[in-house]
Design an enzyme around this catalytic site. Structure first.
Site, PDB file in Angstrom:
ATOM      1  N   GLN A 102       0.841  -1.195   0.000  1.00  0.00           N
ATOM      2  CA  GLN A 102       0.000   0.000   0.000  1.00  0.00           C
ATOM      3  C   GLN A 102       0.880   1.250   0.000  1.00  0.00           C
ATOM      4  OE1 GLN A 102      -2.403   1.440   3.424  1.00  0.00           O
ATOM      5  NE2 GLN A 102      -4.174   1.052   2.101  1.00  0.00           N
ATOM      6  N   TYR A 182      -6.125  10.769   4.379  1.00  0.00           N
ATOM      7  CA  TYR A 182      -4.753  11.061   3.966  1.00  0.00           C
ATOM      8  C   TYR A 182      -4.746  11.895   2.685  1.00  0.00           C
ATOM      9  CZ  TYR A 182      -3.647   7.826   7.693  1.00  0.00           C
ATOM     10  OH  TYR A 182      -3.563   7.225   8.928  1.00  0.00           O
ATOM     11  N   ARG A 229      -7.615   1.982  -2.561  1.00  0.00           N
ATOM     12  CA  ARG A 229      -8.493   1.937  -1.385  1.00  0.00           C
ATOM     13  C   ARG A 229      -9.155   3.301  -1.222  1.00  0.00           C
ATOM     14  NH1 ARG A 229      -8.228   0.571   5.107  1.00  0.00           N
ATOM     15  NH2 ARG A 229      -8.666  -1.559   4.481  1.00  0.00           N
ATOM     16  N   GLY A 320      -8.985  -6.781   8.902  1.00  0.00           N
ATOM     17  CA  GLY A 320      -7.868  -6.063   9.481  1.00  0.00           C
ATOM     18  C   GLY A 320      -7.455  -6.606  10.824  1.00  0.00           C
ATOM     19  N   ARG A 321      -8.041  -6.067  11.893  1.00  0.00           N
ATOM     20  CA  ARG A 321      -7.607  -6.431  13.249  1.00  0.00           C
ATOM     21  C   ARG A 321      -7.661  -7.928  13.547  1.00  0.00           C
ATOM     22  NH1 ARG A 321     -10.588  -4.326  17.205  1.00  0.00           N
ATOM     23  NH2 ARG A 321     -12.254  -3.681  15.817  1.00  0.00           N
TER      24      ARG A 321
END
Length: 367
Positions: A102, A182, A229, A320-321
Protein backbone atom coordinates in the site's frame (compact mmCIF):
# COMPACT_ATOMS: atom_id res chain seq x y z
CA UNK A 1 -28.01 -20.04 -11.62
CA UNK A 2 -24.37 -19.83 -10.61
CA UNK A 3 -23.44 -21.02 -7.16
CA UNK A 4 -23.27 -18.39 -4.46
CA UNK A 5 -19.60 -17.43 -3.94
CA UNK A 6 -18.03 -18.15 -0.59
CA UNK A 7 -15.01 -16.80 1.24
CA UNK A 8 -13.14 -19.94 0.23
CA UNK A 9 -13.64 -19.73 -3.52
CA UNK A 10 -10.78 -18.57 -5.72
CA UNK A 11 -10.87 -15.18 -7.43
CA UNK A 12 -8.79 -13.35 -10.00
CA UNK A 13 -7.68 -9.91 -8.79
CA UNK A 14 -6.10 -8.45 -11.90
CA UNK A 15 -2.86 -10.34 -12.46
CA UNK A 16 -3.13 -12.11 -9.10
CA UNK A 17 -4.84 -15.48 -8.82
CA UNK A 18 -6.07 -15.60 -5.22
CA UNK A 19 -7.02 -19.06 -3.86
CA UNK A 20 -9.67 -17.59 -1.56
CA UNK A 21 -11.56 -14.34 -1.03
CA UNK A 22 -10.11 -13.51 2.37
CA UNK A 23 -7.84 -10.49 2.02
CA UNK A 24 -5.52 -9.27 4.75
CA UNK A 25 -6.16 -5.54 5.05
CA UNK A 26 -3.22 -3.14 5.47
CA UNK A 27 -2.32 -2.70 9.13
CA UNK A 28 0.18 -0.15 10.43
CA UNK A 29 2.37 -2.03 12.91
CA UNK A 30 5.65 -0.08 13.11
CA UNK A 31 8.67 -2.40 13.39
CA UNK A 32 10.90 -0.24 11.17
CA UNK A 33 14.00 1.72 12.15
CA UNK A 34 14.43 5.48 12.41
CA UNK A 35 15.20 5.66 8.69
CA UNK A 36 11.88 3.91 7.95
CA UNK A 37 13.72 0.76 6.88
CA UNK A 38 11.69 -2.38 7.68
CA UNK A 39 13.01 -4.87 10.21
CA UNK A 40 13.39 -7.55 7.56
CA UNK A 41 13.51 -10.77 9.54
CA UNK A 42 10.67 -9.78 11.86
CA UNK A 43 8.38 -8.59 9.06
CA UNK A 44 9.23 -11.65 6.97
CA UNK A 45 8.08 -13.93 9.78
CA UNK A 46 4.95 -11.86 10.44
CA UNK A 47 3.72 -11.79 6.86
CA UNK A 48 4.73 -15.37 6.06
CA UNK A 49 2.64 -16.51 9.03
CA UNK A 50 -0.37 -14.98 7.24
CA UNK A 51 0.38 -16.28 3.73
CA UNK A 52 -2.78 -18.40 3.62
CA UNK A 53 -4.75 -15.21 2.92
CA UNK A 54 -6.00 -14.98 -0.63
CA UNK A 55 -4.02 -11.76 -0.80
CA UNK A 56 -2.00 -9.75 1.72
CA UNK A 57 -2.10 -5.98 1.39
CA UNK A 58 1.01 -4.98 3.28
CA UNK A 59 0.94 -2.06 5.69
CA UNK A 60 0.75 1.57 4.55
CA UNK A 61 4.24 2.50 3.36
CA UNK A 62 5.54 5.99 2.71
CA UNK A 63 6.22 6.96 -0.89
CA UNK A 64 8.53 9.78 0.22
CA UNK A 65 9.91 11.42 3.32
CA UNK A 66 7.45 14.27 2.72
CA UNK A 67 4.53 11.86 2.95
CA UNK A 68 5.42 9.78 6.00
CA UNK A 69 4.60 10.98 9.51
CA UNK A 70 4.28 7.84 11.62
CA UNK A 71 7.11 6.67 13.91
CA UNK A 72 8.66 3.37 12.86
CA UNK A 73 6.45 3.03 9.77
CA UNK A 74 8.23 1.72 6.66
CA UNK A 75 9.07 3.56 3.46
CA UNK A 76 9.72 2.53 -0.13
CA UNK A 77 11.69 5.49 -1.52
CA UNK A 78 15.28 4.38 -0.85
CA UNK A 79 17.43 1.47 -1.95
CA UNK A 80 17.92 0.43 1.67
CA UNK A 81 14.15 0.17 2.04
CA UNK A 82 13.77 -1.82 -1.19
CA UNK A 83 16.49 -4.22 -0.08
CA UNK A 84 14.91 -4.65 3.35
CA UNK A 85 11.53 -5.51 1.84
CA UNK A 86 12.93 -8.22 -0.44
CA UNK A 87 13.26 -10.94 2.25
CA UNK A 88 9.68 -10.16 3.31
CA UNK A 89 8.16 -10.72 -0.11
CA UNK A 90 10.34 -13.80 -0.63
CA UNK A 91 9.15 -15.30 2.65
CA UNK A 92 5.51 -14.79 1.67
CA UNK A 93 6.05 -16.28 -1.77
CA UNK A 94 8.00 -19.22 -0.34
CA UNK A 95 5.01 -19.87 1.94
CA UNK A 96 2.68 -19.90 -1.07
CA UNK A 97 1.24 -16.42 -0.58
CA UNK A 98 0.67 -13.26 -2.56
CA UNK A 99 1.46 -9.75 -1.31
CA UNK A 100 1.05 -6.18 -2.57
CA UNK A 101 2.22 -2.91 -1.02
CA UNK A 102 0.00 0.00 0.00
CA UNK A 103 1.45 3.34 -1.15
CA UNK A 104 0.95 6.08 1.44
CA UNK A 105 1.18 9.87 1.52
CA UNK A 106 -0.30 11.27 4.72
CA UNK A 107 -0.58 14.87 3.56
CA UNK A 108 -1.53 17.25 6.38
CA UNK A 109 -1.25 14.42 8.94
CA UNK A 110 2.56 14.58 8.76
CA UNK A 111 3.82 16.59 11.71
CA UNK A 112 6.60 19.13 11.01
CA UNK A 113 8.85 17.13 13.36
CA UNK A 114 9.22 14.61 10.52
CA UNK A 115 10.06 17.38 8.04
CA UNK A 116 12.80 19.31 9.85
CA UNK A 117 10.18 21.84 10.92
CA UNK A 118 8.63 22.43 7.49
CA UNK A 119 4.83 22.40 7.21
CA UNK A 120 3.12 19.37 5.72
CA UNK A 121 1.40 19.56 2.35
CA UNK A 122 -2.28 19.12 1.52
CA UNK A 123 -4.93 20.17 -0.97
CA UNK A 124 -5.40 23.42 0.95
CA UNK A 125 -4.05 25.27 3.97
CA UNK A 126 -6.05 23.40 6.61
CA UNK A 127 -5.31 21.80 9.97
CA UNK A 128 -6.43 18.36 11.06
CA UNK A 129 -8.14 17.90 14.38
CA UNK A 130 -6.64 15.72 17.07
CA UNK A 131 -2.97 15.07 17.49
CA UNK A 132 -0.04 13.48 15.70
CA UNK A 133 2.13 10.65 16.96
CA UNK A 134 5.74 11.83 16.81
CA UNK A 135 9.02 10.30 17.99
CA UNK A 136 8.81 12.57 21.05
CA UNK A 137 5.15 12.03 21.89
CA UNK A 138 1.71 13.30 20.90
CA UNK A 139 1.52 16.81 19.46
CA UNK A 140 -1.16 18.97 17.85
CA UNK A 141 -1.23 18.88 14.08
CA UNK A 142 0.17 21.90 12.25
CA UNK A 143 -1.46 23.87 9.46
CA UNK A 144 -0.59 22.42 6.07
CA UNK A 145 0.45 24.43 3.07
CA UNK A 146 -1.46 23.97 -0.15
CA UNK A 147 0.42 22.06 -2.82
CA UNK A 148 1.10 24.37 -5.74
CA UNK A 149 -0.26 23.15 -9.06
CA UNK A 150 3.32 23.09 -10.36
CA UNK A 151 4.25 20.56 -7.65
CA UNK A 152 1.64 17.99 -8.60
CA UNK A 153 3.66 16.35 -11.41
CA UNK A 154 6.45 15.79 -8.89
CA UNK A 155 3.97 14.22 -6.48
CA UNK A 156 2.62 11.92 -9.19
CA UNK A 157 6.20 10.96 -10.06
CA UNK A 158 6.79 10.03 -6.40
CA UNK A 159 3.90 7.56 -6.59
CA UNK A 160 5.23 6.10 -9.83
CA UNK A 161 8.73 5.68 -8.43
CA UNK A 162 7.33 4.06 -5.30
CA UNK A 163 5.37 1.61 -7.46
CA UNK A 164 8.51 0.74 -9.43
CA UNK A 165 10.37 0.30 -6.15
CA UNK A 166 7.65 -2.00 -4.80
CA UNK A 167 7.96 -4.27 -7.84
CA UNK A 168 11.75 -4.22 -7.43
CA UNK A 169 11.22 -5.30 -3.81
CA UNK A 170 9.27 -8.33 -5.02
CA UNK A 171 5.70 -7.24 -4.39
CA UNK A 172 3.02 -8.59 -6.72
CA UNK A 173 1.46 -5.16 -7.12
CA UNK A 174 0.46 -2.04 -5.22
CA UNK A 175 -2.52 -0.38 -3.64
CA UNK A 176 -2.86 3.40 -3.79
CA UNK A 177 -4.03 4.64 -0.38
CA UNK A 178 -6.74 7.18 -1.21
CA UNK A 179 -8.71 6.73 2.01
CA UNK A 180 -8.91 7.56 5.72
CA UNK A 181 -8.23 11.28 5.51
CA UNK A 182 -4.75 11.06 3.97
CA UNK A 183 -3.45 13.16 1.08
CA UNK A 184 -5.54 11.92 -1.85
CA UNK A 185 -8.62 11.82 0.39
CA UNK A 186 -7.86 15.42 1.37
CA UNK A 187 -8.08 16.31 -2.32
CA UNK A 188 -11.28 14.31 -2.79
CA UNK A 189 -13.41 15.83 -0.03
CA UNK A 190 -14.80 19.36 -0.08
CA UNK A 191 -14.23 19.80 3.65
CA UNK A 192 -10.46 19.78 3.09
CA UNK A 193 -10.16 20.78 -0.58
CA UNK A 194 -10.80 24.51 -0.82
CA UNK A 195 -8.90 25.02 -4.06
CA UNK A 196 -10.14 27.18 -6.93
CA UNK A 197 -7.96 25.66 -9.68
CA UNK A 198 -8.54 22.53 -11.76
CA UNK A 199 -7.89 20.33 -8.70
CA UNK A 200 -10.67 21.88 -6.60
CA UNK A 201 -14.28 22.96 -6.69
CA UNK A 202 -16.32 20.48 -8.72
CA UNK A 203 -16.30 16.75 -8.06
CA UNK A 204 -14.65 16.19 -11.43
CA UNK A 205 -11.83 18.50 -10.38
CA UNK A 206 -11.46 16.99 -6.91
CA UNK A 207 -11.04 13.46 -8.27
CA UNK A 208 -8.40 14.68 -10.76
CA UNK A 209 -5.42 13.87 -8.52
CA UNK A 210 -6.72 10.37 -7.80
CA UNK A 211 -7.22 9.78 -11.52
CA UNK A 212 -3.79 11.13 -12.48
CA UNK A 213 -1.94 9.14 -9.82
CA UNK A 214 -3.80 5.93 -10.66
CA UNK A 215 -3.32 6.34 -14.42
CA UNK A 216 0.39 7.00 -13.94
CA UNK A 217 0.94 4.03 -11.64
CA UNK A 218 -1.12 1.74 -13.89
CA UNK A 219 0.92 2.92 -16.86
CA UNK A 220 4.15 2.18 -15.01
CA UNK A 221 3.47 -1.31 -13.61
CA UNK A 222 0.21 -2.36 -15.27
CA UNK A 223 -3.40 -1.70 -14.37
CA UNK A 224 -3.71 -5.39 -13.48
CA UNK A 225 -1.21 -4.85 -10.65
CA UNK A 226 -2.71 -1.56 -9.44
CA UNK A 227 -5.51 -1.29 -6.89
CA UNK A 228 -7.01 1.55 -4.85
CA UNK A 229 -8.49 1.94 -1.39
CA UNK A 230 -11.27 4.48 -0.75
CA UNK A 231 -13.24 5.24 2.41
CA UNK A 232 -16.70 6.32 1.22
CA UNK A 233 -18.13 7.21 4.57
CA UNK A 234 -18.54 9.99 7.06
CA UNK A 235 -15.82 12.00 8.72
CA UNK A 236 -12.42 10.34 9.04
CA UNK A 237 -9.49 12.09 10.71
CA UNK A 238 -11.48 15.36 10.46
CA UNK A 239 -11.79 14.93 6.68
CA UNK A 240 -15.36 14.96 5.36
CA UNK A 241 -17.52 15.68 2.33
CA UNK A 242 -20.96 17.22 1.93
CA UNK A 243 -22.12 14.82 -0.81
CA UNK A 244 -20.26 11.52 -0.43
CA UNK A 245 -22.53 9.47 -2.72
CA UNK A 246 -21.90 11.72 -5.72
CA UNK A 247 -18.19 12.05 -4.91
CA UNK A 248 -17.32 8.42 -4.41
CA UNK A 249 -19.43 7.06 -7.25
CA UNK A 250 -17.64 9.50 -9.56
CA UNK A 251 -14.28 8.37 -8.18
CA UNK A 252 -15.20 4.71 -8.63
CA UNK A 253 -16.37 5.34 -12.20
CA UNK A 254 -13.02 6.96 -12.99
CA UNK A 255 -11.18 3.95 -11.57
CA UNK A 256 -13.40 1.64 -13.63
CA UNK A 257 -12.31 3.51 -16.77
CA UNK A 258 -8.65 2.95 -15.86
CA UNK A 259 -9.28 -0.78 -15.38
CA UNK A 260 -7.61 -1.31 -12.03
CA UNK A 261 -7.20 -4.82 -10.59
CA UNK A 262 -9.64 -4.23 -7.75
CA UNK A 263 -11.15 -1.54 -5.56
CA UNK A 264 -11.19 -1.86 -1.78
CA UNK A 265 -13.65 0.17 0.29
CA UNK A 266 -13.27 0.82 3.98
CA UNK A 267 -16.84 1.41 5.03
CA UNK A 268 -17.69 2.91 8.37
CA UNK A 269 -20.72 1.17 9.78
CA UNK A 270 -23.15 1.29 12.66
CA UNK A 271 -21.59 -1.70 14.41
CA UNK A 272 -18.17 -2.52 15.79
CA UNK A 273 -15.73 -0.44 17.80
CA UNK A 274 -14.14 1.71 15.12
CA UNK A 275 -15.46 4.19 12.58
CA UNK A 276 -19.08 4.36 13.62
CA UNK A 277 -21.20 6.68 11.51
CA UNK A 278 -24.80 7.39 10.59
CA UNK A 279 -23.87 7.80 6.90
CA UNK A 280 -25.53 4.97 4.94
CA UNK A 281 -23.33 2.50 3.09
CA UNK A 282 -22.29 3.75 -0.33
CA UNK A 283 -21.02 0.41 -1.61
CA UNK A 284 -24.37 -0.41 -3.29
CA UNK A 285 -24.06 2.78 -5.36
CA UNK A 286 -20.41 2.10 -6.14
CA UNK A 287 -21.23 -1.46 -7.19
CA UNK A 288 -23.40 -0.01 -9.98
CA UNK A 289 -20.51 1.87 -11.59
CA UNK A 290 -17.44 -0.19 -10.69
CA UNK A 291 -17.59 -3.55 -12.48
CA UNK A 292 -14.21 -4.94 -11.45
CA UNK A 293 -13.61 -6.95 -8.28
CA UNK A 294 -14.90 -5.06 -5.24
CA UNK A 295 -13.44 -5.76 -1.80
CA UNK A 296 -15.20 -4.52 1.33
CA UNK A 297 -13.65 -3.87 4.74
CA UNK A 298 -14.74 -2.85 8.23
CA UNK A 299 -15.52 -4.94 11.29
CA UNK A 300 -16.51 -8.07 9.40
CA UNK A 301 -17.13 -11.46 10.95
CA UNK A 302 -17.88 -14.57 8.92
CA UNK A 303 -21.65 -14.15 9.08
CA UNK A 304 -21.63 -10.60 7.69
CA UNK A 305 -18.95 -11.53 5.15
CA UNK A 306 -20.99 -14.47 3.86
CA UNK A 307 -24.09 -12.28 3.60
CA UNK A 308 -22.41 -9.55 1.55
CA UNK A 309 -20.75 -12.07 -0.77
CA UNK A 310 -24.00 -13.97 -1.23
CA UNK A 311 -25.93 -10.80 -2.04
CA UNK A 312 -23.48 -9.89 -4.78
CA UNK A 313 -22.57 -6.64 -3.05
CA UNK A 314 -18.88 -7.51 -3.20
CA UNK A 315 -16.43 -10.13 -4.46
CA UNK A 316 -14.08 -10.44 -1.48
CA UNK A 317 -13.71 -9.28 2.12
CA UNK A 318 -10.64 -7.77 3.75
CA UNK A 319 -10.05 -8.40 7.43
CA UNK A 320 -7.87 -6.06 9.48
CA UNK A 321 -7.61 -6.43 13.25
CA UNK A 322 -8.53 -10.14 13.27
CA UNK A 323 -5.29 -10.74 11.35
CA UNK A 324 -3.22 -9.15 14.11
CA UNK A 325 -3.86 -12.01 16.51
CA UNK A 326 -4.95 -14.78 14.14
CA UNK A 327 -2.23 -15.57 11.62
CA UNK A 328 -4.27 -18.66 10.72
CA UNK A 329 -7.45 -16.64 10.11
CA UNK A 330 -8.36 -18.54 6.93
CA UNK A 331 -8.42 -21.84 8.81
CA UNK A 332 -10.30 -20.35 11.76
CA UNK A 333 -12.98 -18.85 9.52
CA UNK A 334 -13.27 -22.06 7.55
CA UNK A 335 -13.76 -24.08 10.75
CA UNK A 336 -15.90 -21.46 12.52
CA UNK A 337 -13.29 -21.54 15.28
CA UNK A 338 -12.93 -19.00 18.05
CA UNK A 339 -10.68 -16.05 17.27
CA UNK A 340 -7.82 -15.01 19.53
CA UNK A 341 -8.28 -11.45 20.83
CA UNK A 342 -5.52 -8.96 20.12
CA UNK A 343 -3.63 -6.83 22.61
CA UNK A 344 -3.95 -3.14 21.76
CA UNK A 345 -0.87 -2.27 23.82
CA UNK A 346 1.36 -4.16 21.39
CA UNK A 347 -0.04 -2.78 18.13
CA UNK A 348 2.73 -0.24 17.63
CA UNK A 349 5.43 -1.53 19.95
CA UNK A 350 8.78 -2.89 18.86
CA UNK A 351 9.86 -6.51 18.57
CA UNK A 352 8.02 -9.84 18.33
CA UNK A 353 5.70 -9.52 21.33
CA UNK A 354 2.15 -9.07 20.06
CA UNK A 355 3.46 -9.36 16.52
CA UNK A 356 4.74 -12.83 15.66
CA UNK A 357 3.94 -14.68 18.90
CA UNK A 358 0.18 -15.21 18.57
CA UNK A 359 -0.83 -18.89 18.66
CA UNK A 360 -1.68 -20.88 15.55
CA UNK A 361 -4.59 -23.23 16.14
CA UNK A 362 -3.45 -25.83 13.62
CA UNK A 363 -0.99 -26.25 10.82
CA UNK A 364 -1.76 -23.60 8.22
CA UNK A 365 -3.10 -24.67 4.89
CA UNK A 366 -3.03 -22.52 1.77
CA UNK A 367 -6.45 -23.05 0.23
Amino acid sequence: MADTPSLFDSIQLGAIAAPNRIVMAPLTRGRSDEGHVPQSSLKAEYYAQRASAGLIIAEATGISREGLGWPSAPGIWSQDQITAWQPVTKAVHDAGGRIILQLWHMGRLVHPDFLDGAPPVSASATTAGGYAHTPTGKKDYAEARALAKEEIPRLVADYVQAAHNAIAAGFDGVQIHAANGYLIDQFLRDGTNLRDDEYGGSIENRIRLLREVTQAVAGAIGADRTSVRLSPNGETQSCDDSNPVALFTAAAAALQDIGIAFLELREQKDFGNFGQTDVPRISPDIRKVFKGPLVLNQEYNRERADADLASGLCDAISFGRPYISNPDLVARLRDNAELTPDDYKSWYSDGPVGYTDYPVRAAQEVI
